[in-house]
Design a protein around this motif. Structure first.
Motif, PDB file in Angstrom:
ATOM      1  N   ASP A  85       0.848  -1.195   0.000  1.00 32.79           N
ATOM      2  CA  ASP A  85       0.000   0.000   0.000  1.00 32.79           C
ATOM      3  C   ASP A  85       0.885   1.247   0.000  1.00 32.79           C
ATOM      4  OD1 ASP A  85      -2.306  -1.493   0.058  1.00 32.79           O
ATOM      5  OD2 ASP A  85      -2.671  -1.232   2.211  1.00 32.79           O
ATOM      6  N   ARG A  86       0.351   2.347  -0.514  1.00 32.58           N
ATOM      7  CA  ARG A  86       1.128   3.579  -0.555  1.00 32.58           C
ATOM      8  C   ARG A  86       0.705   4.532   0.561  1.00 32.58           C
ATOM      9  NH1 ARG A  86      -0.406   0.318  -3.839  1.00 32.58           N
ATOM     10  NH2 ARG A  86      -1.810   1.692  -5.016  1.00 32.58           N
ATOM     11  N   VAL A  87       1.700   5.155   1.158  1.00 34.77           N
ATOM     12  CA  VAL A  87       1.492   6.136   2.229  1.00 34.77           C
ATOM     13  C   VAL A  87       2.207   7.413   1.823  1.00 34.77           C
ATOM     14  CG1 VAL A  87       1.977   6.690   4.646  1.00 34.77           C
ATOM     15  CG2 VAL A  87       1.274   4.359   4.007  1.00 34.77           C
ATOM     16  N   GLY A  88       1.496   8.547   1.879  1.00 34.89           N
ATOM     17  CA  GLY A  88       2.066   9.808   1.421  1.00 34.89           C
ATOM     18  C   GLY A  88       2.315  10.783   2.551  1.00 34.89           C
ATOM     19  N   GLY A  89       3.248  11.694   2.315  1.00 32.93           N
ATOM     20  CA  GLY A  89       3.521  12.766   3.257  1.00 32.93           C
ATOM     21  C   GLY A  89       3.547  14.098   2.541  1.00 32.93           C
ATOM     22  N   TYR A  90       2.753  15.056   3.046  1.00 37.02           N
ATOM     23  CA  TYR A  90       2.806  16.450   2.578  1.00 37.02           C
ATOM     24  C   TYR A  90       3.399  17.229   3.741  1.00 37.02           C
ATOM     25  CZ  TYR A  90       1.113  20.847   0.463  1.00 37.02           C
ATOM     26  OH  TYR A  90       1.018  22.093  -0.099  1.00 37.02           O
ATOM     27  N   LEU A  91       4.723  17.150   3.843  1.00 38.21           N
ATOM     28  CA  LEU A  91       5.402  17.508   5.086  1.00 38.21           C
ATOM     29  C   LEU A  91       6.700  18.256   4.827  1.00 38.21           C
ATOM     30  CD1 LEU A  91       5.167  14.000   6.838  1.00 38.21           C
ATOM     31  CD2 LEU A  91       3.693  15.979   7.275  1.00 38.21           C
ATOM     32  N   LEU A 142      -2.454   9.669   4.279  1.00 35.42           N
ATOM     33  CA  LEU A 142      -1.717  10.885   3.970  1.00 35.42           C
ATOM     34  C   LEU A 142      -1.392  11.639   5.255  1.00 35.42           C
ATOM     35  CD1 LEU A 142      -0.649  12.819   1.748  1.00 35.42           C
ATOM     36  CD2 LEU A 142      -2.886  13.960   1.822  1.00 35.42           C
ATOM     37  N   PHE A 143      -0.112  11.894   5.478  1.00 39.77           N
ATOM     38  CA  PHE A 143       0.343  12.713   6.600  1.00 39.77           C
ATOM     39  C   PHE A 143       0.467  14.159   6.117  1.00 39.77           C
ATOM     40  CE2 PHE A 143       1.726   8.464   7.669  1.00 39.77           C
ATOM     41  CZ  PHE A 143       1.497   8.383   9.043  1.00 39.77           C
ATOM     42  N   TRP A 190       6.427   4.403   0.703  1.00 39.35           N
ATOM     43  CA  TRP A 190       6.403   5.815   1.090  1.00 39.35           C
ATOM     44  C   TRP A 190       6.535   6.725  -0.120  1.00 39.35           C
ATOM     45  CZ3 TRP A 190       5.285   9.023   4.883  1.00 39.35           C
ATOM     46  CH2 TRP A 190       5.809  10.312   4.867  1.00 39.35           C
ATOM     47  N   THR A 191       5.928   7.909  -0.038  1.00 36.03           N
ATOM     48  CA  THR A 191       6.164   8.948  -1.028  1.00 36.03           C
ATOM     49  C   THR A 191       5.906  10.288  -0.370  1.00 36.03           C
ATOM     50  OG1 THR A 191       5.784   9.560  -3.341  1.00 36.03           O
ATOM     51  CG2 THR A 191       3.825   9.100  -2.010  1.00 36.03           C
ATOM     52  N   SER A 192       6.615  11.346  -0.800  1.00 33.94           N
ATOM     53  CA  SER A 192       6.434  12.625  -0.120  1.00 33.94           C
ATOM     54  C   SER A 192       6.598  13.799  -1.067  1.00 33.94           C
ATOM     55  CB  SER A 192       7.409  12.771   1.053  1.00 33.94           C
ATOM     56  OG  SER A 192       8.755  12.689   0.634  1.00 33.94           O
ATOM     57  N   CYS A 193       5.957  14.911  -0.678  1.00 37.00           N
ATOM     58  CA  CYS A 193       6.124  16.205  -1.333  1.00 37.00           C
ATOM     59  C   CYS A 193       6.293  17.258  -0.250  1.00 37.00           C
ATOM     60  CB  CYS A 193       4.893  16.569  -2.169  1.00 37.00           C
ATOM     61  SG  CYS A 193       4.725  15.675  -3.723  1.00 37.00           S
ATOM     62  N   ALA A 194       7.050  18.281  -0.556  1.00 34.57           N
ATOM     63  CA  ALA A 194       7.235  19.382   0.382  1.00 34.57           C
ATOM     64  C   ALA A 194       5.988  20.269   0.371  1.00 34.57           C
ATOM     65  CB  ALA A 194       8.466  20.189  -0.006  1.00 34.57           C
ATOM     66  N   PRO A 195       5.677  20.945   1.497  1.00 35.06           N
ATOM     67  CA  PRO A 195       4.439  21.735   1.561  1.00 35.06           C
ATOM     68  C   PRO A 195       4.475  23.036   0.773  1.00 35.06           C
ATOM     69  CG  PRO A 195       5.639  21.900   3.630  1.00 35.06           C
ATOM     70  CD  PRO A 195       6.359  20.891   2.793  1.00 35.06           C
ATOM     71  N   ASP A 196       5.615  23.371   0.153  1.00 33.77           N
ATOM     72  CA  ASP A 196       5.584  24.526  -0.752  1.00 33.77           C
ATOM     73  C   ASP A 196       5.074  24.117  -2.134  1.00 33.77           C
ATOM     74  OD1 ASP A 196       7.883  23.024  -1.179  1.00 33.77           O
ATOM     75  OD2 ASP A 196       9.106  24.727  -1.776  1.00 33.77           O
ATOM     76  N   PHE A 197       4.892  22.812  -2.373  1.00 35.40           N
ATOM     77  CA  PHE A 197       4.264  22.354  -3.614  1.00 35.40           C
ATOM     78  C   PHE A 197       2.781  22.746  -3.562  1.00 35.40           C
ATOM     79  CE2 PHE A 197       7.017  18.561  -5.234  1.00 35.40           C
ATOM     80  CZ  PHE A 197       8.184  19.228  -4.891  1.00 35.40           C
ATOM     81  N   VAL A 247       1.199  18.358  -6.266  1.00 32.66           N
ATOM     82  CA  VAL A 247       1.094  17.169  -5.420  1.00 32.66           C
ATOM     83  C   VAL A 247       0.190  16.136  -6.078  1.00 32.66           C
ATOM     84  CG1 VAL A 247       0.448  16.288  -3.144  1.00 32.66           C
ATOM     85  CG2 VAL A 247       1.458  18.570  -3.351  1.00 32.66           C
ATOM     86  N   LEU A 248      -0.939  16.581  -6.612  1.00 32.86           N
ATOM     87  CA  LEU A 248      -1.877  15.640  -7.231  1.00 32.86           C
ATOM     88  C   LEU A 248      -1.281  14.996  -8.480  1.00 32.86           C
ATOM     89  CD1 LEU A 248      -5.159  17.685  -6.733  1.00 32.86           C
ATOM     90  CD2 LEU A 248      -4.518  15.563  -5.559  1.00 32.86           C
ATOM     91  N   ASP A 249      -0.487  15.745  -9.244  1.00 25.65           N
ATOM     92  CA  ASP A 249       0.194  15.146 -10.405  1.00 25.65           C
ATOM     93  C   ASP A 249       1.040  13.957  -9.982  1.00 25.65           C
ATOM     94  OD1 ASP A 249      -0.853  16.864 -12.255  1.00 25.65           O
ATOM     95  OD2 ASP A 249       0.928  18.131 -12.424  1.00 25.65           O
ATOM     96  N   ARG A 250       1.537  13.973  -8.754  1.00 25.39           N
ATOM     97  CA  ARG A 250       2.377  12.895  -8.240  1.00 25.39           C
ATOM     98  C   ARG A 250       1.532  11.838  -7.519  1.00 25.39           C
ATOM     99  NH1 ARG A 250       4.965  17.423  -9.082  1.00 25.39           N
ATOM    100  NH2 ARG A 250       7.235  17.463  -9.368  1.00 25.39           N
ATOM    101  N   PHE A 251       0.753  12.271  -6.536  1.00 27.95           N
ATOM    102  CA  PHE A 251       0.066  11.305  -5.670  1.00 27.95           C
ATOM    103  C   PHE A 251      -1.108  10.606  -6.355  1.00 27.95           C
ATOM    104  CE2 PHE A 251       1.366  13.275  -1.286  1.00 27.95           C
ATOM    105  CZ  PHE A 251       2.688  13.051  -1.603  1.00 27.95           C
ATOM    106  N   GLN A 252      -1.775  11.275  -7.303  1.00 29.37           N
ATOM    107  CA  GLN A 252      -2.887  10.588  -7.982  1.00 29.37           C
ATOM    108  C   GLN A 252      -2.392   9.392  -8.792  1.00 29.37           C
ATOM    109  OE1 GLN A 252      -4.857  13.836 -10.060  1.00 29.37           O
ATOM    110  NE2 GLN A 252      -6.487  13.935  -8.534  1.00 29.37           N
TER     111      GLN A 252
END
Length: 660
Positions: free
Chosen positions: A149-155, A199-200, A175-182, A187-192
Motif C-alpha cells: 500500500d502507498r502512504v504519502g507525506g505532505y510535510l 496521507l500525513f 512511502w512517497t512525499s512532497c514538500a508543503p511549498d508544492f 502534489v496531485l500530479d504525483r500522488f494521484q
C-alpha cells in the motif's frame, strides 16, 4: 590540462586515509573476498565493477545486513533494465535504520536533531525514535495498511516525516512525499498516480520568517485522492485537526517507550518508496526503488564514500520533495546523528546554513552548488564567523560546483577541507561519482566514480572516451536503479528514459569527462545540448564563466537548430540588483566567455530576463524553454505544476513570438 587540475587543492593526510572506513573495508575485503590489498581506491573500484557479485556480497557482510531468509544469488540476471538482485532474500530497511536503538550505550543519544528558523535544537533519541516508529507502524496496521500500500507525506523536513517514512517501511508499505511549498496541482500530479491510502499532512509551515497556511491545499488533496482511508494532521502552526482527520499526537504518544516495531520481512526487491522526476513536460515519472537496493546503495554511499559513522552529525539542506531528503534520512543506517533543518536556506541572511552547521556540530555539511556561489557573491565568511572545526567535509550537489566554488570553500571555510562535489540522480537516489575520503580533490572535478558503478563517457557510437566529453553511461546494474515506473506496465517509459540510445546500457543524460587521473567533470545535461559547428558543449561551462561576473545573478543558455539550417544560441541573464545590461556589460560577458571557454561558446544574443525558471527542487530548467523558443505552446512545453514560477515562462513565450 592546466596546472591547477594536476596539483590537488586538498590531499588527505596518511592518518585520515588509514582511519577511513573505506580503507578498512578494502583490507577486510582483500582478506575475505579477494579484493586487491594494494593500489588504493583505483584498484578497489576496478575490482568492484569487474567482480560485481563479490563486491556487493562483501558490502552486505561488512555492514552486517540482516537477511531473514538467505539469498540464492547476488545478481541473478544482469540485464538492464530488469536486473534481479539477491533473489530469495528478505529483510527490512527500517530495522537497519533503527539498529542503534538496540545498543544500550547509544539508545539515549540523539538520532535526530531538528532545527528550524529560530535555530533552537530539538533532539530525538534513538529510543524515542524507535518507540514512535513502533507506535505509528502499529496504528498504520490498525488502519488496514498492508505491504505494498502507498502512504504519502505532505510535510516539511521535520522529525514527523522521518518517523512516518520508517513506520511505512516497517509495515512494508511504500512511502512517497512532497514538500508543503508544492501547490495542490503539483502534489496531485504525483500522488494521484500512486493512489495513497494514508496521507500525513501539516496545517502549514514556516519559511523566510513567515507562516504559510496550507489547510486549503490539504482540503483539496483530501477531496481529490479518493483512495485515502485516513489523513493524519500535524499541527505545526497550532491549528485543530479538521473533522475526520486523525491527530498525530494520538497515534505516537500513547505507545510503550521501550516498544520495538514489528518489522515486516519483505523480498529484497519489495518497493520502499516512490520518487518523482522533475516532470517539466508531462506528468512526473513515478520512480519505484526497492528496500534492499536502497539499503545496500546507501550503506555504500554513506558508510564508505561519505565516511559516516556513530560519531558523526550529518546535515544536508533539503526538502522532502527532493531525493536528498531520503538520502539524508538514510544516514541513520550508519548510526550517525541526522540533522533535519526546516526553513529557508538564506534566512535571516545568506550565511544561515553555516550557522546551523556550527550550532549542530555537523561533521558532514551538504548543500547546493548554488548556495555556495550565493555565499561567495554575498561576501559571507563562514570560517571567520562560525566554529566549523567539526566540519570534515562540505559536499555539494544539484549542479556542478564551479572552480570558483572550490576555491571559495578552501579559502573561506578551511584550507584542510574535504570538498566533495557529487553527481547522481533521483533515478537511482544516489551518486554515480563523487566523494572518496582517501583521494585528493582537484579544482572543478568530482573525485572519482563510485564503487560498484562502471561509469564511462561514450561517444555516439558507444566507444569509451578519456579526457574527452562524452555521454554519461553506466554499463552494469546498480541495486538502487528503479524497479520500474508506476503505471508503466510494459516498461516502455522506463526503457525510453535510459536505454534507448545504447540498448542495455544506462544513459543518464549528462555530458561528462573522465580524466586520465581518474576524476570526473560534469558539463551539464546532454538533452539540452549546445552543438555549434558539430562541437558539443555543456551549458554548465558557460554558467560557470558568466555567473562569476558580479552583475549576473543567474544565466540560461539555449541552443536552437533553425529550420533553414542555422543555429541560434541566446544567453538569458537575470541581473543582480542595480545592474544594467548595457553595451559594456554585454561586451564583458562575451570577452569572459571567449577567454575562459572559446569563441564557439560566445552567444549570438544576450537578453535580459526577469528571472530564470527552476523545477520545484531548484534545478535550472532548459528543455521546456528550448521547446517554447522552438514554437511549442506553453501548455505542451511546460508542466505548470512542476515549476517554481510559471509567470516567467510568459517572458520566454514572448521572445519566441517576436522571433517568428
Amino acid at each position: 590540462m592546466s596546472a591547477e587540475h594536476t596539483v590537488p587543492l586538498w590531499q588527505p593526510s596518511p592518518e585520515r586515509i588509514a582511519a577511513a572506513q573505506i580503507t578498512r573495508f578494502q583490507a577486510w575485503a582483500a582478506e575475505h573476498h579477494g579484493a586487491p590489498a594494494d593500489g588504493g581506491y583505483p584498484a578497489l573500484h576496478q575490482w568492484s565493477v569487474a567482480e560485481l557479485d563479490t563486491f556487493w556480497q562483501a558490502l552486505a557482510e561488512w555492514f552486517d545486513v540482516r537477511f531473514t531468509t538467505p539469498y540464492d544469488a547476488v545478481v541473478a540476471d544482469r540485464s538492464m533494465p530488469g536486473a534481479r538482485w539477491f533473489p530469495g532474500a528478505t529483510l527490512n530497511y527500517a530495522e537497519h535504520a533503527l539498529r542503534s536503538a538496540d545498543d544500550p550505550m547509544r539508545a539515549q543519544e540523539a538520532a535526530l536533531l531538528h532545527v528550524d528558523e529560530t535555530e533552537e535544537i530539538t533532539p530525538v533519541s534513538w529510543a524515542e525514535l524507535r518507540a514512535q516508529v513502533a507506535a505509528l507502524s502499529a496504528e498504520l496496521r490498525r488502519l488496514g495498511v498492508r505491504p505494498g500500500d502507498r502512504v504519502g507525506g505532505y510535510l516539511p523536513n521535520i522529525p514527523h516525516a522521518a518517523v512516518a517514512l520508517l513506520a511505512t517501511a516497517a509495515v512494508g508499505a511504500v512511502w512517497t512525499s512532497c514538500a508543503p511549498d508544492f501547490g495542490a496541482r503539483s502534489v496531485l500530479d504525483r500522488f494521484q498516480q500512486i493512489e495513497p491510502v494514508v496521507l500525513f499532512t501539516v496545517d502549514g509551515y514556516r519559511y523566510g520568517g513567515k507562516e504559510h497556511d496550507r489547510t486549503a491545499v490539504v482540503a483539496e488533496l483530501r477531496d481529490e485522492l479518493p483512495t485515502l482511508r485516513a489523513v493524519v494532521h500535524i499541527p505545526l502552526l497550532g491549528t485543530e485537526a479538521p473533522a475526520e482527520a486523525l491527530d498525530w499526537a494520538d497515534l505516537v504518544t500513547a505507545g510503550d517507550p521501550d516498544a520495538v516495531p514489528v518489522y515486516e520481512q519483505v523480498p529484497f526487491d519489495h518497493p520502499l518508496w516512490v520518487l518523482y522526476s522533475s516532470g517539466t513536460t508531462g506528468l512526473p515519472k513515478a520512480i519505484v526503488q526497492s528496500q534492499g537496493g536502497i539499503l545496500l546503495e546507501h550503506l555504500k554511499q554513506l558508510g564508505l564514500h561519505c565516511d559516516l559513522g556513530p560519531l558523526d552529525r550529518f546535515f544536508w539542506y533539503t526538502s522532502t520533495g527532493w531525493m536528498m531528503w531520503n538520502f539524508l534520512v538514510s544516514g541513520l543506517l550508519t548510526g550517525t546523528t541526522v540533522v533535519l533543518y526546516d526553513g529557508s536556506p538564506g534566512y535571516p541572511d545568506t550565511g544561515a546554513q553555516w550557522r546551523i552547521a556550527d550550532r549542530t556540530g555537523a561533521t558532514l555539511f551538504g548543500t547546493s552548488a548554488a548556495y555556495v556561489m550565493a555565499c561567495a557573491k554575498a561576501d559571507v565568511h563562514p570560517g571567520r564567523d562560525h566554529d566549523l572545526s567539526r566540519v570534515q567535509c562540505v559536499a555539494t550537489t544539484g549542479s556542478p560546483l564551479p572552480p570558483d566554488g572550490f576555491r571559495w570553500l578552501h579559502d573561506e571555510v578551511r584550507d584542510d577541507l574535504w570538498i566533495a562535489s557529487v553527481s547522481g540522480g533521483t533515478d537511482v537516489c544516489s551518486c554515480f561519482a563523487g566523494a572518496v575520503p582517501t583521494l585528493p580533490v582537484h579544482i572543478g572535478e568530482l573525485q572519482a566514480p563510485c564503487l560498484g558503478t562502471d561509469l564511462q563517457a561514450w561517444d555516439p557510437e558507444g566507444r569509451p572516451l578519456v579526457d574527452e566529453v562524452g555521454e554519461l553511461v553506466v554499463t552494469n546494474p546498480m541495486p538502487s536503479m528503479p524497479l520500474h515506473f508506476w503505471n508503466d506496465p510494459d516498461g516502455t517509459r522506463y526503457r525510453e528514459s535510459y536505454f534507448d540510445t545504447y540498448p542495455g546500457v544506462w544513459r543518464h543524460g549528462d555530458w561528462i569527462t573522465l580524466t586520465a587521473h581518474g576524476s570526473v567533470v560534469i558539463h551539464g545535461r546532454s538533452d539540452s545540448t549546445l552543438n555549434r559547428q558539430g562541437v558539443r558543449m555543456g551549458s554548465a561551462d558557460i554558467y560557470e564563466a558568466v555567473e562569476r561576473l558580479p552583475e549576473i545573478r543567474e544565466a540560461l543558455v539555449i541552443g536552437l537548430e533553425e529550420p533553414e539550417g542555422g543555429y541560434w544560441m541566446p544567453l538569458f541573464v537575470h541581473l543582480a540588483e542595480g545592474a544594467v545590461l548595457d553595451d559594456d556589460l554585454r561586451d564583458r560577458i562575451r570577452r569572459t566567455i571567449r577567454a575562459e571557454l572559446s569563441p564557439r561558446h560566445v552567444p549570438d544574443e544576450i537578453i535580459e530576463a526577469p528571472g530564470i525558471p527552476h523545477t520545484l527542487t531548484g534545478k535550472r530548467i532548459e528543455v521546456p524553454v528550448k521547446r517554447l523558443l522552438q514554437g511549442a505552446p506553453l501548455a505542451k512545453a511546460v508542466n505548470a505544476g512542476s515549476v517554481d514560477n510559471l509567470e516567467l515562462f510568459h517572458f520566454y513565450e514572448r521572445v519566441a513570438r517576436e522571433r517568428r
